[in-house]
Design an enzyme around this catalytic site. Structure first.
Site, PDB file in Angstrom:
ATOM      1  N   PRO A 292       0.825  -1.202   0.000  1.00 39.53           N
ATOM      2  CA  PRO A 292       0.000   0.000   0.000  1.00 39.53           C
ATOM      3  C   PRO A 292       0.862   1.256   0.000  1.00 39.53           C
ATOM      4  O   PRO A 292       1.861   1.333   0.718  1.00 39.53           O
ATOM      5  CB  PRO A 292      -0.781  -0.114   1.313  1.00 39.53           C
ATOM      6  CG  PRO A 292       0.060  -0.982   2.191  1.00 39.53           C
ATOM      7  CD  PRO A 292       0.844  -1.895   1.296  1.00 39.53           C
ATOM      8  N   CYS A 362       1.681  29.023 -14.960  1.00 40.30           N
ATOM      9  CA  CYS A 362       1.311  29.606 -16.237  1.00 40.30           C
ATOM     10  C   CYS A 362       0.703  28.548 -17.138  1.00 40.30           C
ATOM     11  O   CYS A 362       1.352  28.062 -18.069  1.00 40.30           O
ATOM     12  CB  CYS A 362       2.568  30.186 -16.870  1.00 40.30           C
ATOM     13  SG  CYS A 362       2.234  31.770 -17.545  1.00 40.30           S
TER      14      CYS A 362
HETATM   15  N1  LLP Z   1       3.173  -1.455  -5.926  1.00 37.58           N
HETATM   16  C1  LLP Z   1       3.492  -1.180  -7.192  1.00 37.58           C
HETATM   17  C2  LLP Z   1       4.285  -2.144  -7.950  1.00 37.58           C
HETATM   18  C3  LLP Z   1       3.076   0.018  -7.780  1.00 37.58           C
HETATM   19  O1  LLP Z   1       3.402   0.262  -9.033  1.00 37.58           O
HETATM   20  C4  LLP Z   1       2.338   0.946  -7.004  1.00 37.58           C
HETATM   21  C5  LLP Z   1       1.923   2.223  -7.588  1.00 37.58           C
HETATM   22  C6  LLP Z   1       2.030   0.627  -5.685  1.00 37.58           C
HETATM   23  C7  LLP Z   1       2.461  -0.590  -5.170  1.00 37.58           C
HETATM   24  C8  LLP Z   1       1.275   1.544  -4.783  1.00 37.58           C
HETATM   25  O2  LLP Z   1      -0.005   1.836  -5.215  1.00 37.58           O
HETATM   26  P1  LLP Z   1      -0.979   2.671  -4.252  1.00 37.58           P
HETATM   27  O3  LLP Z   1      -1.276   1.797  -3.053  1.00 37.58           O
HETATM   28  O4  LLP Z   1      -0.284   3.900  -3.865  1.00 37.58           O
HETATM   29  O5  LLP Z   1      -2.165   2.932  -5.075  1.00 37.58           O
HETATM   30  N2  LLP Z   1       0.739   8.796  -9.578  1.00 37.58           N
HETATM   31  C9  LLP Z   1      -0.507   8.055  -9.537  1.00 37.58           C
HETATM   32  C10 LLP Z   1      -0.349   6.709  -8.906  1.00 37.58           C
HETATM   33  C11 LLP Z   1       0.676   5.851  -9.584  1.00 37.58           C
HETATM   34  C12 LLP Z   1       0.836   4.547  -8.874  1.00 37.58           C
HETATM   35  C13 LLP Z   1       2.000   3.821  -9.389  1.00 37.58           C
HETATM   36  N3  LLP Z   1       2.230   2.575  -8.755  1.00 37.58           N
HETATM   37  C14 LLP Z   1      -1.534   8.894  -8.793  1.00 37.58           C
HETATM   38  O6  LLP Z   1      -1.213   9.989  -8.376  1.00 37.58           O
HETATM   39  O7  LLP Z   1      -2.670   8.482  -8.640  1.00 37.58           O
END
Ligand code: LLP
Length: 433
Positions: A292, A362
């Site tokens: 997470p 901008c």
């Molecule tokens: N594990 C892996 C292999 C991942 O690629 C990611 C996120 C996570 C765990 C964690 O996911 P989470 O629990 O945070 O959803 N910039 C985007 C999110 C990109 C996520 C990339 N990988 C946003 O702002 O929504």
């Protein structure tokens, strides 16, 4: 009144208080834009995952995806809470090690790890490298043989699951740049290579189906697919995986309208599915890892901005400009992400204005919140945007040469600067004349 998470509350002066600290005082002390992290809230989320997994009687590891937010103090906090972390670049790895993370609790991810990054990982004895492709396997073979060392690896596979989320944050589907494809036999071929490589030990398999997911169904399908790969490998090759890593992606609440399943419920559903599959196919229950990111830090983070200019276009829109924007939170512009917020210095005052809160960059698309009801505002008011703790600071840019914001941790009435505000001098520090 907007969403109040964790320790957020308001005091007798009608100011937003987080971690026992009056946010208006924090703004005076540190300036704005300012990221404020409620440390007790982060701890609670971290412990919640751990507790649920422990109570369900499954061996487990909670690996925080530090791309959501990482800095020395954050890695130190993870170590205190007994969490692992995943890193996706040499820079994150360097910061994690410097922040005191035990190398064995670090997982290294990425679809194009550089040779130099892999070397740093192997030399630092990171616990796991999650191998993404055949090129990386080759590099690792060379590295471990040249150094005559053993490295534990996992294989990232794409189980072919379409989770319902924004296209850019979908990763488990077949058409993805990440991981080994299962259907075309790539995953099994990679497994054969690892098994035949002296310096590599296969810990298990990994998948991550996407991010900001609200319902467990996608995870359940993914568990089924992952377990059927493991079953095939057991029957065909006698391989039994010590670890099954189901990634992260658990959704959080950005606005009142968001209704994600509680993290504990996700975990419960995943564990039940894994146990069910294991007993169905007579497979020893593997250790379950989850990753997470957002669900540990998003709701703990609030960004404090100072209101500046306003523009009212009669019958069209009322723009309220703040002193940050897409440089500290690219998510609205990039994903159409929706947020909410409140006036931190007059939190319970009646809402009388329908406004758009926009940034100072901008770019017309630099809109933080397109439609929100707020009290009438004057310049100098403090706007607090909530649930900004994930992928805000970590995706920050210096567009327009605006310095990056400062970050403070608050807990038990104490505030602590964990990332100082950039200065103009910092901005030119890499420039060569
Ligand atoms: N594990 C892996 C292999 C991942 O690629 C990611 C996120 C996570 C765990 C964690 O996911 P989470 O629990 O945070 O959803 N910039 C985007 C999110 C990109 C996520 C990339 N990988 C946003 O702002 O929504």
């Amino acid at each position: 009144m907007s969403l109040l998470f964790g320790t957020a509350a308001f005091n007798e002066e009608d100011h937003l208080v987080i971690g026992g600290c009056d946010t208006t005082k924090l703004a005076e002390k540190y300036g704005t834009p300012l990221f404020i992290y409620d440390v007790a809230h982060i701890r609670e989320k971290a412990r919640g995952f751990k507790r649920t997994l422990d109570e369900l009687g499954v061996k487990n590891k909670v690996v925080y995806a530090s791309k959501a937010f990482g800095c020395l103090a954050m890695y130190k906090l993870l170590e205190e809470e007994n969490l692992g972390c995943d890193v996706v670049s040499g820079g994150e790895l360097y910061t994690a090690l410097k922040g005191g993370m035990s190398p064995e609790n670090i997982e290294f991810h990425g679809n194009n790890k550089l040779k130099s990054e892999l070397e740093l990982a192997v030399d630092s004895h990171v616990g796991t490298i999650v191998v993404d492709n055949f090129y990386e396997l080759e590099l690792l073979k060379e590295l471990t043989s040249a150094k005559n060392v053993e490295q534990a690896v996992m294989l990232r596979v794409t189980p072919g699951v379409n989770a319902e989320t924004h296209d850019y944050i979908l990763t488990g589907q077949v058409d993805s740049k990440f991981g080994f494809d299962v259907n075309s036999g790539q995953a099994t071929k990679a497994m054969d290579i690892v098994m035949a490589t002296k310096g590599l030990t296969l810990q298990g398999i990994h998948c991550h189906i996407g991010s900001q997911i609200f319902a467990p169904e996608g995870f359940l399908v993914a568990v089924e697919r992952m377990m059927s790969i493991l079953k095939e490998w057991k029957e065909d090759k006698g391989y039994i995986a010590p670890v099954l890593n189901m990634g992260g992606g658990f959704g959080i609440k950005y606005t009142e309208e968001d209704t994600p399943l509680e993290p504990e419920k996700f975990v419960q559903a995943i564990v039940e599915a894994v146990k069910g599959q294991c007993s169905l196919m007579d497979y020893p229950l593997p250790e379950l890892w989850i990753e997470p990111g957002r669900s540990i830090v998003a709701e703990a983070g609030t960004t404090l901005y100072t209101v500046g200019a306003q523009k009212i276009i009669p019958d069209v829109r009322h723009y309220v400009s703040v002193d940050g924007g897409m440089g500290d939170n690219i998510r609205p512009a990039l994903y159409g992400a929706e947020y909410t917020g409140m006036l931190a210095n007059r939190i319970s005052e009646e809402n009388k204005s329908h406004v758009a809160v926009v940034g100072k960059y901008c770019e017309s698309g630099d809109i933080l919140i397109k439609d929100i009801e707020l009290p009438e505002m004057v310049s100098g008011d403090l706007f607090a945007m909530v649930s900004t703790g994930a992928y805000g600071y970590s995706m920050a840019s210096n567009y327009n040469r605006n310095p990056k914001a400062a970050v403070v941790f608050v807990e038990d009435g104490k505030d602590r600067l964990v990332i100082r505000r950039e200065t103009y001098e910092d901005l030119v520090s890499l420039d060569c004349e």
